[in-house]
Enzyme design. Structure first.
Site, PDB file in Angstrom:
ATOM      1  CB  CYS A  78      14.220  23.963 -23.127  1.00 30.45           C
ATOM      2  SG  CYS A  78      15.337  25.327 -22.443  1.00 30.45           S
ATOM      3  CG  HIS A  79      12.376  28.749 -23.753  1.00 32.89           C
ATOM      4  ND1 HIS A  79      13.756  28.450 -23.512  1.00 32.89           N
ATOM      5  CD2 HIS A  79      12.112  29.775 -22.821  1.00 32.89           C
ATOM      6  CE1 HIS A  79      14.054  29.674 -22.521  1.00 32.89           C
ATOM      7  NE2 HIS A  79      12.996  30.252 -22.320  1.00 32.89           N
ATOM      8  CD  GLU A 108      13.729  33.097 -20.085  1.00 30.07           C
ATOM      9  OE1 GLU A 108      14.737  33.482 -20.663  1.00 30.07           O
ATOM     10  OE2 GLU A 108      12.783  32.397 -20.405  1.00 30.07           O
TER      11      GLU A 108
END
Length: 238
Positions: free
Chosen positions: A141-142, A172
């Site tokens: 993910c991030h 996002e």
């Protein structure tokens, strides 16, 4: 190289960021992105160390935890596991870690990672050493935000020329934070010459490019963990 005669040692490095930069909105670790891989590794016989940028208690994004019984099964299992919960409340600071004994490093996501992981020189150095010592590096993910300043054995950006994924620009925008994050992760990975790929928004998608494993979003946590274990097994057979 992994020694298959012993338990794999996996280092999971979490965010210490509690807010989204100057706007002060609460953030932190996305719980499922820790819990699902954590138990995938534990159930496979691995030994886990939980670390974070600053050490100590890890901030949890409140949007990632619901009332017990309403979470992903891995989250409820983690909340009920005294040893896991204690480790999450007392993570090891990245600055004190010798990556040498570990076979893999895994970076869970959560928006907090966008602020402190890229800024950590200690993390960049740890990941660079991990790569040059033939360890598996994974992020979901991030979490790939932590890869942006890591280098490979040639001194090039770690992601350069390698297949990677991470939270997409369209995802996002879908969560309304494209103007809040310090950079768009997909764009940054492309800027570093990563061969960025993604699946449909919020659907499971992960890639293993040799020892580099990345997952796109929270739904990709289980697949990212599975590919990480696969990469470890391959390394162990070499």
């Amino acid at each position: 190289m992994t020694d298959t005669s012993r338990k794999p040692e996996i280092l999971m490095i979490l965010t210490s960021a509690r807010t989204m930069g100057e706007n002060g909105e609460t953030t932190g670790l996305w719980f499922e992105e820790l819990a699902t891989p954590y138990f995938a590794f534990i159930d496979a016989g691995a030994s886990i160390t939980l670390a974070s940028i600053k050490g100590g208690p890890t901030p949890i994004d409140p949007r990632s935890v619901k009332a017990k019984g309403e979470n992903e099964a891995s989250v409820d299992r983690f909340l009920d596991d005294e040893a896991a919960s204690a480790a999450l409340d007392d993570t090891v600071p990245v600055s004190t870690i010798d990556v040498g004994p570990y076979d893999a490093v895994f970076l869970p996501g959560g928006h907090g990672t966008m602020w402190d992981l890229p800024e950590s020189e200690e993390l960049a150095a740890l990941l660079t050493r991990a790569w040059t010592e033939s360890k598996v590096i994974s992020a979901v993910c991030h979490g790939p935000a932590g890869l942006v300043n890591a280098e490979d054995e040639t001194g090039a950006p770690l992601v350069s020329g390698r297949r990677v994924t991470g939270f997409s620009n369209s995802e996002e925008r879908a969560v309304g934070l494209e103007a809040t994050v310090p950079f768009l992760l997909e764009s940054k990975l492309r800027e570093l010459r990563g061969r960025y790929e993604c699946g449909a928004d919020f659907e499971s998608f992960a890639i293993a490019d040799g020892r580099l494993v990345t997952g796109q979003n929270p739904a990709s946590s289980a697949l990212t963990a599975k590919l990480t274990l696969g990469a470890l097994a391959i390394e162990g057979r070499r």
